[in-house]
Design an enzyme around this catalytic site. Structure first.
Site, PDB file in Angstrom:
ATOM      1  N   LYS A  13     -33.594  -1.837 -67.091  1.00 12.10           N
ATOM      2  CA  LYS A  13     -32.826  -3.038 -66.694  1.00 12.10           C
ATOM      3  C   LYS A  13     -31.574  -3.190 -67.556  1.00 12.10           C
ATOM      4  CE  LYS A  13     -36.210  -6.009 -67.482  1.00 12.10           C
ATOM      5  NZ  LYS A  13     -37.254  -5.105 -68.011  1.00 12.10           N
ATOM      6  N   ARG A  88     -39.399 -14.375 -65.939  1.00 11.62           N
ATOM      7  CA  ARG A  88     -40.582 -13.544 -66.198  1.00 11.62           C
ATOM      8  C   ARG A  88     -41.867 -14.250 -65.811  1.00 11.62           C
ATOM      9  NH1 ARG A  88     -38.020 -10.314 -70.573  1.00 11.62           N
ATOM     10  NH2 ARG A  88     -39.429  -8.754 -71.380  1.00 11.62           N
ATOM     11  N   ARG A 127     -36.740   4.770 -78.052  1.00  7.19           N
ATOM     12  CA  ARG A 127     -35.366   4.394 -77.697  1.00  7.19           C
ATOM     13  C   ARG A 127     -34.685   3.663 -78.855  1.00  7.19           C
ATOM     14  NH1 ARG A 127     -36.139  -0.442 -73.132  1.00  7.19           N
ATOM     15  NH2 ARG A 127     -37.093  -1.924 -74.553  1.00  7.19           N
ATOM     16  N   ARG A 161     -35.645  -1.532 -81.956  1.00 11.09           N
ATOM     17  CA  ARG A 161     -36.292  -2.834 -81.834  1.00 11.09           C
ATOM     18  C   ARG A 161     -37.670  -2.817 -82.465  1.00 11.09           C
ATOM     19  NH1 ARG A 161     -35.671  -4.629 -75.649  1.00 11.09           N
ATOM     20  NH2 ARG A 161     -37.691  -5.514 -76.192  1.00 11.09           N
ATOM     21  N   ARG A 172     -46.790  -5.798 -73.885  1.00  8.55           N
ATOM     22  CA  ARG A 172     -45.670  -6.248 -73.040  1.00  8.55           C
ATOM     23  C   ARG A 172     -45.902  -5.861 -71.577  1.00  8.55           C
ATOM     24  NH1 ARG A 172     -41.141  -3.433 -76.320  1.00  8.55           N
ATOM     25  NH2 ARG A 172     -39.743  -4.138 -74.683  1.00  8.55           N
TER      26      ARG A 172
HETATM   27  P1  AMP Z   1     -36.829  -7.769 -73.531  1.00 11.22           P
HETATM   28  O1  AMP Z   1     -35.656  -7.457 -74.390  1.00 11.22           O
HETATM   29  O2  AMP Z   1     -36.426  -8.305 -72.179  1.00 11.22           O
HETATM   30  O3  AMP Z   1     -37.809  -6.623 -73.417  1.00 11.22           O
HETATM   31  O4  AMP Z   1     -37.619  -8.964 -74.257  1.00 11.22           O
HETATM   32  C1  AMP Z   1     -38.172  -8.799 -75.550  1.00 11.22           C
HETATM   33  C2  AMP Z   1     -39.161  -9.907 -75.840  1.00 11.22           C
HETATM   34  O5  AMP Z   1     -38.478 -11.174 -75.801  1.00 11.22           O
HETATM   35  C3  AMP Z   1     -40.297 -10.058 -74.828  1.00 11.22           C
HETATM   36  O6  AMP Z   1     -41.379  -9.179 -75.099  1.00 11.22           O
HETATM   37  C4  AMP Z   1     -40.662 -11.524 -75.014  1.00 11.22           C
HETATM   38  O7  AMP Z   1     -41.406 -11.724 -76.209  1.00 11.22           O
HETATM   39  C5  AMP Z   1     -39.297 -12.174 -75.216  1.00 11.22           C
HETATM   40  N1  AMP Z   1     -38.672 -12.569 -73.928  1.00 11.22           N
HETATM   41  C6  AMP Z   1     -37.514 -12.081 -73.393  1.00 11.22           C
HETATM   42  N2  AMP Z   1     -37.249 -12.670 -72.209  1.00 11.22           N
HETATM   43  C7  AMP Z   1     -38.261 -13.536 -71.987  1.00 11.22           C
HETATM   44  C8  AMP Z   1     -38.581 -14.433 -70.927  1.00 11.22           C
HETATM   45  N3  AMP Z   1     -37.782 -14.538 -69.831  1.00 11.22           N
HETATM   46  N4  AMP Z   1     -39.705 -15.184 -71.043  1.00 11.22           N
HETATM   47  C9  AMP Z   1     -40.489 -15.102 -72.130  1.00 11.22           C
HETATM   48  N5  AMP Z   1     -40.283 -14.267 -73.147  1.00 11.22           N
HETATM   49  C10 AMP Z   1     -39.169 -13.487 -73.093  1.00 11.22           C
END
Ligand code: AMP
Length: 216
Positions: A13, A88, A127, A161, A172
Site C-alpha cells: 500500500k 482498518r 524491508r 520499523r 498484525r
Molecule cells: P501501518 O504503517 O499501516 O502498517 O501501521 C502500523 C501500526 O500503526 C499498526 O500495526 C497499528 O498499530 C497502527 N495503526 C496504523 N493505522 C491504524 C488504524 N487505521 N487503526 C488502528 N491502528 C492503526
C-alpha cells in the site's frame, strides 16, 4: 479524487501510494506514518499509541479518527487523498463516511490489494526505507544499486520499523483478518470496491491500480 488502498500489512500500500502521489498528484494519508511521527515526537497521541503499535495491535478508533479528521482539514488534501492503512475497522469506515460528508468530500474508489499471507511475512520482515526520502528497499528483494546509498536521493541513512519482525507481523495479520478484511464486504456494498492482484511486480500492480481508477 479520494481513494482508499485496502490490504494486509506488506501488501504494498505504501509503495503504491507513493507512486500514485508522484504520478497523479494525490496526497498520501498514512495513519501508520502519522502515528509513528507522533511516537517519535512524544506527543500525547504518540504516548498512547506506542505500546499498542509495538505489539502489532490496533490503536483505538477514537485516536485514529481524530488524527485523520485533523489531517483532512489541512488544505493540501483538497488535491485528493490516498488513504493508506485507514480505515482498518468498521467503526473507522463509518466515521470516514461521516467525516467526508461533513467536509464536503467524496470517496471515489476503494482498491483492495490481494496478497497471500505466506508472502506477507517474507515481504515485511526484511524491508527498510531511506531516512531521507522514504524510498523503500528490501534485504532480499530490492537492494540499492550501490550498497548503502539510496537510489532516489543519495542518502546513506536507512530506517527499519520496530514492528517489522516476524512475530509482530503475525499479530498484525491477525488484526487485519479479524478487523479489516470485513471492510471488503462493506465497500462491495457501496459499488466502489476494485480488486487488484498485489502479488505481481510493482510496475504491474501500479498499472492495475491506474486501470481500476480509470487513469490509464
Ligand atoms: P501501518 O504503517 O499501516 O502498517 O501501521 C502500523 C501500526 O500503526 C499498526 O500495526 C497499528 O498499530 C497502527 N495503526 C496504523 N493505522 C491504524 C488504524 N487505521 N487503526 C488502528 N491502528 C492503526
Amino acid at each position: 479524487m479520494n481513494i482508499i488502498l485496502l490490504g494486509p500489512p506488506g501488501a504494498g500500500k505504501g509503495t503504491q501510494a507513493r507512486i500514485l502521489m508522484d504520478t497523479i498528484g494525490f496526497v498520501q494519508l498514512s495513519t501508520g506514518d502519522m502515528l509513528r511521527a507522533a511516537v517519535a515526537a512524544g506527543t500525547e497521541v504518540g504516548k498512547k499509541a506506542k505500546a499498542v503499535m509495538e505489539a502489532g495491535q490496533l490503536v483505538s478508533d477514537e485516536i485514529v479518527i481524530g488524527v485523520v479528521s485533523d489531517r483532512l482539514d489541512e488544505p493540501d488534501t483538497k488535491a485528493g487523498v490516498i488513504f493508506d492503512g485507514f480505515p482498518r475497522t468498521a467503526a473507522q469506515a463509518e466515521a470516514l463516511d461521516r467525516l467526508m460528508a461533513e467536509k464536503g468530500l467524496t470517496l471515489d474508489a476503494v482498491v483492495s490489494m490481494e496478497v497471500d499471507d505466506e508472502l506477507l511475512v517474507d515481504r515485511v520482515s526484511g524491508r527498510y526505507t531511506c531516512a531521507g526520502c522514504g524510498e523503500g528497499y528490501h534485504d532480499r528483494h530490492k537492494q540499492p544499486a550501490k550498497a548503502g546509498v539510496c537510489d532516489s536521493c543519495g542518502g546513506t541513512e536507512f530506517n527499519r520499523r520496530a514492528d517489522d519482525n516476524a512475530e509482530t507481523v503475525r499479530a498484525r495479520l491477525e488484526a487485519y483478518h479479524f478487523e479489516t478484511a470485513p471492510l471488503i464486504d462493506y465497500y462491495t456494498g457501496t459499488g466502489k470496491l476494485r480488486m487488484v492482484d498485489g502479488m505481481a511486480e510493482i510496475d504491474e500492480v501500479t498499472r492495475s491500480i491506474r486501470k481500476a481508477l480509470g487513469q490509464d
